[in-house]
Design a protein around this motif. Structure first.
Motif, mmCIF file in Angstrom:
data_model
loop_
_atom_site.group_PDB
_atom_site.id
_atom_site.type_symbol
_atom_site.label_atom_id
_atom_site.label_comp_id
_atom_site.label_asym_id
_atom_site.label_seq_id
_atom_site.Cartn_x
_atom_site.Cartn_y
_atom_site.Cartn_z
ATOM 1 N N ALA A 29 -30.075 -105.261 -14.378
ATOM 2 C CA ALA A 29 -30.859 -105.145 -12.982
ATOM 3 C C ALA A 29 -30.636 -106.403 -12.071
ATOM 4 O O ALA A 29 -30.458 -106.318 -10.788
ATOM 5 C CB ALA A 29 -32.448 -105.153 -13.215
ATOM 6 N N LEU A 30 -30.756 -107.577 -12.876
ATOM 7 C CA LEU A 30 -30.479 -108.686 -12.049
ATOM 8 C C LEU A 30 -29.050 -108.775 -11.428
ATOM 9 O O LEU A 30 -28.909 -109.115 -10.056
ATOM 10 C CB LEU A 30 -30.657 -109.971 -12.791
ATOM 11 N N VAL A 31 -28.060 -108.449 -12.137
ATOM 12 C CA VAL A 31 -26.582 -108.566 -11.517
ATOM 13 C C VAL A 31 -26.415 -107.543 -10.409
ATOM 14 O O VAL A 31 -26.017 -107.444 -9.395
ATOM 15 C CB VAL A 31 -25.557 -108.397 -12.904
ATOM 16 N N ILE A 32 -26.814 -106.169 -10.821
ATOM 17 C CA ILE A 32 -26.799 -105.157 -9.973
ATOM 18 C C ILE A 32 -27.485 -105.542 -8.635
ATOM 19 O O ILE A 32 -27.034 -105.328 -7.374
ATOM 20 C CB ILE A 32 -26.912 -103.719 -10.386
ATOM 21 N N GLY A 33 -28.960 -106.067 -8.679
ATOM 22 C CA GLY A 33 -29.570 -106.190 -7.591
ATOM 23 C C GLY A 33 -28.874 -107.513 -6.852
ATOM 24 O O GLY A 33 -28.832 -107.360 -5.606
ATOM 25 N N PHE A 34 -28.379 -108.312 -7.390
ATOM 26 C CA PHE A 34 -27.618 -109.425 -6.543
ATOM 27 C C PHE A 34 -26.605 -109.001 -5.886
ATOM 28 O O PHE A 34 -26.252 -109.626 -4.745
ATOM 29 C CB PHE A 34 -27.339 -110.724 -7.791
ATOM 30 N N VAL A 35 -25.801 -108.197 -6.333
ATOM 31 C CA VAL A 35 -24.670 -107.564 -5.725
ATOM 32 C C VAL A 35 -24.861 -106.832 -4.549
ATOM 33 O O VAL A 35 -24.480 -106.911 -3.434
ATOM 34 C CB VAL A 35 -23.759 -106.652 -6.712
ATOM 35 N N ILE A 36 -26.091 -106.111 -4.794
ATOM 36 C CA ILE A 36 -26.631 -105.166 -3.505
ATOM 37 C C ILE A 36 -27.234 -106.324 -2.539
ATOM 38 O O ILE A 36 -27.024 -106.054 -1.206
ATOM 39 C CB ILE A 36 -27.634 -104.120 -4.116
ATOM 40 N N PRO A 45 -25.272 -121.960 -5.965
ATOM 41 C CA PRO A 45 -26.176 -122.777 -6.243
ATOM 42 C C PRO A 45 -27.296 -122.785 -5.521
ATOM 43 O O PRO A 45 -28.629 -123.295 -6.149
ATOM 44 C CB PRO A 45 -25.279 -124.203 -5.877
ATOM 45 N N LEU A 46 -27.330 -122.446 -4.553
ATOM 46 C CA LEU A 46 -28.832 -122.374 -3.728
ATOM 47 C C LEU A 46 -29.619 -121.385 -4.078
ATOM 48 O O LEU A 46 -30.745 -121.686 -3.948
ATOM 49 C CB LEU A 46 -28.155 -122.095 -2.013
ATOM 50 N N VAL A 47 -29.099 -120.329 -4.452
ATOM 51 C CA VAL A 47 -29.891 -119.040 -4.760
ATOM 52 C C VAL A 47 -30.184 -119.063 -6.423
ATOM 53 O O VAL A 47 -30.886 -118.109 -6.812
ATOM 54 C CB VAL A 47 -29.372 -117.775 -4.351
ATOM 55 N N LEU A 48 -29.585 -120.071 -7.238
ATOM 56 C CA LEU A 48 -29.766 -120.092 -8.631
ATOM 57 C C LEU A 48 -31.366 -120.230 -8.981
ATOM 58 O O LEU A 48 -31.797 -119.341 -9.891
ATOM 59 C CB LEU A 48 -28.984 -121.131 -9.277
ATOM 60 N N PRO A 49 -32.058 -120.998 -8.245
ATOM 61 C CA PRO A 49 -33.472 -120.892 -8.770
ATOM 62 C C PRO A 49 -34.332 -119.699 -8.496
ATOM 63 O O PRO A 49 -35.003 -119.400 -9.540
ATOM 64 C CB PRO A 49 -34.066 -121.920 -7.965
ATOM 65 N N THR A 50 -33.902 -118.661 -7.389
ATOM 66 C CA THR A 50 -34.282 -117.602 -7.376
ATOM 67 C C THR A 50 -33.951 -116.504 -8.428
ATOM 68 O O THR A 50 -34.600 -115.850 -8.937
ATOM 69 C CB THR A 50 -34.091 -117.028 -5.812
ATOM 70 N N LEU A 51 -32.692 -116.856 -8.772
ATOM 71 C CA LEU A 51 -31.941 -115.863 -9.724
ATOM 72 C C LEU A 51 -32.663 -116.075 -11.083
ATOM 73 O O LEU A 51 -33.106 -114.885 -11.702
ATOM 74 C CB LEU A 51 -30.559 -116.178 -10.052
ATOM 75 N N VAL A 52 -33.196 -117.300 -11.505
ATOM 76 C CA VAL A 52 -33.958 -117.619 -12.805
ATOM 77 C C VAL A 52 -35.261 -116.990 -12.626
ATOM 78 O O VAL A 52 -35.654 -116.613 -13.741
ATOM 79 C CB VAL A 52 -33.641 -119.094 -12.884
#
Length: 304
Positions: A92-99, A218-225
């Protein structure tokens, strides 16, 4: 200009604190009722022999924990929870990030409307489970009908009646439902990234991949986690899809911890053992979530 006497200011401070605590009191009361009391109650019940009709019938110490850890069902259900939660959260994270990245580019050029991506998130889990169960049906189901068109006479695929297809099917439905949640949060994070950084990267001659690798990610990594952590918590709690689509089967192949706790408490009426299973499950979730939370905190501090 009028000035406030020191004595008056000193009197106002305690009064202001009391007003502040008064405003916070309902929130603290709600937290105590919704979170703290159930947790304390569960811990106490886990050390007693309890049923729905006879709570706290006898103090048994750690007997409930010894029983559930050796029953051959609880520990495997913890493993199934991990097998379900980790792939569903990562997918869900990977697909959501791509979209979200695609939407970010499209929105910057003013070409797309995003509402359609929220439709799965607005679908109640029970309804989603029923719809997908019909689509996975061996007779009359959408996917097996397509299979018959492509390969007439082929045996139907038992999506929900065989292993590991049943677990994979539930993961697919969960990912379908929660990708919009990831898209929503990640897209919002991408929209808040400073444009000056990307302009500087373009001036320096950075291409799309280098900009993504050294600036965007790097900028969006905290949100990804953060999104990964939230999605893991949601995935660990899955119950609706299992209950509607497979009932924990075939056999026990999709009996995750939450469904196992339900069976113990509301089918076998052993509330003490169910409470012990809940505590063990809580320990597992804590072991998974705490390192992610610590990593997120380190990322946030590094970005300040």
């Amino acid at each position: 200009m009028a000035t406030v006497a020191p004595e008056t200011a000193a009197l106002r401070k305690p009064r202001g604190r009391r007003i502040g605590w008064a405003f916070l009191a309902p929130a603290f009361l709600a937290i105590a009722i919704v979170a703290i009391y159930p947790l304390i109650y569960t811990v106490v019940v886990s050390f007693s022999e309890s049923s729905l009709g006879r709570p706290f019938a006898e103090w048994v110490g750690f007997d409930n924990f010894a029983k559930v850890l050796s029953d051959g069902v609880t520990v495997p259900s913890l493993g199934r929870s991990l097998v379900f939660a980790i792939p569903s959260a990562l997918l869900a994270l990977v697909i959501g990030f791509v979209i979200a990245l695609s939407l970010d580019v499209a929105v910057r050029s003013g070409k797309v409307v995003r509402v359609v991506f929220l439709l799965p998130l607005m679908t109640p889990p029970v309804m989603a489970g029923v719809i997908w169960k019909l689509m996975f049906a061996p007779t009359g189901g959408l996917f097996n009908n397509v299979l018959q068109l492509v390969s007439p006479g082929a045996d139907p695929i038992l999506f929900l009646g065989s292993s590991p297809a049943a677990m994979v099917s539930i993961v697919v439905v969960d990912v379908w439902q929660w990708v919009p949640f990831c898209v929503l949060l990640l897209f919002a994070a991408l929209q808040t990234l400073p444009g000056e950084v990307f302009e500087a990267a373009q001036v320096d001659g950075a291409g799309v991949w280098r900009t993504f690798r050294h600036v965007t990610f790097p900028l969006v990594l905290p949100t990804l986690v953060t999104v990964l952590m939230l999605k893991l918590i949601v995935s660990f709690k899955v119950f609706d899809l299992v209950f509607i689509m497979t009932g924990g089967g075939p056999g026990l192949d999709t009996t995750v911890s939450s469904f196992n706790i339900y069976r113990t408490a509301l089918q076998q009426f052993d509330v003490g053992a169910a409470a012990a299973q809940t505590i063990v499950f809580l320990v597992l979730v804590t072991i998974v979530i705490v390192p992610l939370s610590s990593y997120r905190t380190r990322l946030q501090k590094a970005g300040e």
